[in-house]
Design an enzyme around this catalytic site. Structure first.
Site, PDB file in Angstrom:
ATOM      1  N   GLY A   1     -29.466   1.439   9.296  1.00  0.00           N
ATOM      2  CA  GLY A   1     -28.588   2.259   8.455  1.00  0.00           C
ATOM      3  C   GLY A   1     -29.478   3.260   7.742  1.00  0.00           C
TER       4      GLY A   1
ATOM      5  N   GLN B   1     -22.618 -10.251  16.072  1.00  0.00           N
ATOM      6  CA  GLN B   1     -23.267  -9.308  15.144  1.00  0.00           C
ATOM      7  C   GLN B   1     -23.595 -10.049  13.852  1.00  0.00           C
ATOM      8  OE1 GLN B   1     -22.358  -5.235  12.745  1.00  0.00           O
ATOM      9  NE2 GLN B   1     -22.034  -5.150  14.944  1.00  0.00           N
TER      10      GLN B   1
ATOM     11  N   SER C   1     -18.678 -11.562  14.722  1.00  0.00           N
ATOM     12  CA  SER C   1     -19.658 -11.169  13.706  1.00  0.00           C
ATOM     13  C   SER C   1     -19.708 -12.233  12.623  1.00  0.00           C
ATOM     14  CB  SER C   1     -19.282  -9.817  13.095  1.00  0.00           C
ATOM     15  OG  SER C   1     -20.228  -9.450  12.113  1.00  0.00           O
TER      16      SER C   1
ATOM     17  N   SER D   1     -28.265  -5.192   8.741  1.00  0.00           N
ATOM     18  CA  SER D   1     -29.094  -5.244   7.523  1.00  0.00           C
ATOM     19  C   SER D   1     -30.529  -5.671   7.827  1.00  0.00           C
ATOM     20  CB  SER D   1     -28.456  -6.137   6.444  1.00  0.00           C
ATOM     21  OG  SER D   1     -27.222  -5.589   6.020  1.00  0.00           O
TER      22      SER D   1
ATOM     23  N   TYR E   1     -14.759  -0.150   6.625  1.00  0.00           N
ATOM     24  CA  TYR E   1     -15.826   0.608   5.967  1.00  0.00           C
ATOM     25  C   TYR E   1     -15.213   1.821   5.274  1.00  0.00           C
ATOM     26  CZ  TYR E   1     -19.361  -2.083   8.586  1.00  0.00           C
ATOM     27  OH  TYR E   1     -20.150  -3.090   9.104  1.00  0.00           O
TER      28      TYR E   1
ATOM     29  N   ALA F   1     -32.702  -5.599   4.871  1.00  0.00           N
ATOM     30  CA  ALA F   1     -32.120  -6.254   3.690  1.00  0.00           C
ATOM     31  C   ALA F   1     -31.631  -5.198   2.698  1.00  0.00           C
ATOM     32  CB  ALA F   1     -33.125  -7.213   3.042  1.00  0.00           C
TER      33      ALA F   1
ATOM     34  N   ARG G   1     -29.207   2.658  -2.573  1.00  0.00           N
ATOM     35  CA  ARG G   1     -28.064   1.743  -2.484  1.00  0.00           C
ATOM     36  C   ARG G   1     -28.024   0.814  -3.693  1.00  0.00           C
ATOM     37  NH1 ARG G   1     -27.053  -1.602   3.067  1.00  0.00           N
ATOM     38  NH2 ARG G   1     -26.762   0.528   3.810  1.00  0.00           N
TER      39      ARG G   1
ATOM     40  N   GLN H   1     -35.140   9.240   6.703  1.00  0.00           N
ATOM     41  CA  GLN H   1     -35.229   7.766   6.844  1.00  0.00           C
ATOM     42  C   GLN H   1     -35.049   7.372   8.302  1.00  0.00           C
ATOM     43  OE1 GLN H   1     -32.073   6.211   4.426  1.00  0.00           O
ATOM     44  NE2 GLN H   1     -33.175   6.489   2.489  1.00  0.00           N
TER      45      GLN H   1
END
Ligand SMILES: NC(=O)c1ccc[n+]([C@@H]2O[C@H](COP(=O)([O-])OP(=O)(O)OC[C@H]3O[C@@H](n4cnc5c(N)ncnc54)[C@H](OP(=O)(O)O)[C@@H]3O)[C@@H](O)[C@H]2O)c1
Length: 319
Positions: free
Chosen positions: A286, A180, A154, A210, A54, A213, A230, A292
């Site tokens: 996230g 994951q 994952s 996510s 990341y 989404a 994003r 948020q």
């Protein structure tokens, strides 16, 4: 906040957790990151997700700096990272789960995080070119060295997870305990019937990613791409295509009244929908800003409202 076991493992994770992909990516933003993490922690979140790749390793550095600033007791939180993509080009340094890469990469992650160990270490994807025995033994060795407490997978297909468990059990090695996968109202394929054996018979846990989404399920893309979202990130054109998918936008609009009848925002409703799946241990949210996150953290209170009638209304949208 309620806590769930990662499958049949002893470790417990908060139903909602906080991830760092695309959000903890600015070295000047340790303060912002610490604020996000503190908001989550104060609401009972005990799991913070990260990955080696990341922001090219920066995300681990920022989370590490934020953790030092916050000074929490190590026993009170879990940190994860994930290995596979690598940070450098060349053989054994990217897109692999071979022994050399795994045993070297974990050291880099720990030093960027400033931690002695991560609680969960994921294989970020599967690697069909490395024998599963080699990967399982390397992950076992990382656990034995005390660099990770548990390990998982994952975005692995069910047969690959079952193969890893089988090897570990046969050779008396630490077995993977958690997957994951992506999971949201539009992406349910990782919880199909092929995973029943994984979750029900093998007691695997899941921390899903996510869940909105990438923000589509907040409804904020219904009138185009907001500038500070994003979807406006020029490095991710594939995301822009997904976030402007007409069919998905129409379904999102159709879900809005169901969320409203629950007294929830679309984001809260969509997160809570993930949590009503009993195979889900934690939903990784996230957030790019504290407001948020504060909104999203309310989602856990909604789970009981997903009655069979409500679920039928939702499925009617997806027919
Ligand atoms: N294992 C894997 O391969 C993998 C892959 C992806 C992610 N993950 C993990 O899962 C975590 C969560 O995934 P994700 O970030 O894709 O989750 P997501 O919930 O689908 O998307 C989060 C993004 O949606 C927007 N958002 C969130 N809440 C909102 C709200 N209430 N109102 C308006 N916008 C809102 C924010 O973006 P903007 O404000 O920028 O629009 C936020 O960064 C990641 O951080 C990472 O740790 C893992």
């Amino acid at each position: 906040m309620r806590y769930r076991h990662l499958g049949k493992a002893g470790i417990q994770v908060s139903e909602l957790s906080l991830g760092s992909w695309l959000t903890f990516n600015d070295s000047a933003a340790v303060e912002t990151t610490a604020n996000l993490m503190a908001t989550a922690y104060d609401a009972g979140v005990n799991f913070f997700d990260n990955a080696e790749n990341y922001a090219g390793g920066l995300s681990e550095e920022i989370m590490g700096a934020a953790l030092r600033k916050l000074g929490w007791h190590r026993g009170s939180y879990l940190v994860s990272t994930k290995l596979y993509w690598g940070l450098r080009e060349g053989p054994n340094q990217q897109n692999t789960l071979n022994r050399k890469y795994l045993l070297e990469a974990i050291g880099g992650s720990l030093s960027r995080l400033g931690l002695d160990y991560v609680d969960l270490l994921y294989c970020h994807r599967s690697d069909k070119t490395t024998p599963i025995e080699e990967t399982v033994r390397a992950m076992h060795n990382i656990v034995e060295r005390g660099q990770a407490l548990y390990w998982g997978t994952s975005e692995w297909d069910a047969p690959d997870i079952l193969a890893a468990i089988e090897v570990a059990e046969r050779q008396h090695l630490h077995r993977p305990i958690v997957e994951q996968p992506i999971y949201n109202l539009f992406a349910r394929h990782r919880f199909g019937d092929d995973y029943r054996t994984v979750y029900e018979e093998n007691g695997y846990g899941s921390t899903v990613f996510s869940p909105l989404a990438s923000g589509l399920l907040t409804g904020k893309y219904l009138d185009g791409i907001p500038q500070d979202s994003r979807g406006a990130n020029h490095d991710f054109d594939w995301l822009k295509t997904e976030l402007t998918n007409e069919q998905h936008l129409a379904k999102t609009a159709a879900l809005a009244p169901i969320a409203a009848d629950m007294g929830a925002t679309l984001a809260q409703f969509s997160l809570a929908w993930c949590l009503q799946n009993p195979w889900v241990s934690s939903v990784i949210t996230g957030a790019s800003r504290v407001a948020q996150l504060q909104e999203n953290l309310q989602a856990a209170t909604l789970v009981d409202q997903f009655t069979p009638e409500v679920l039928a209304r939702i499925e009617a949208v997806f027919k």
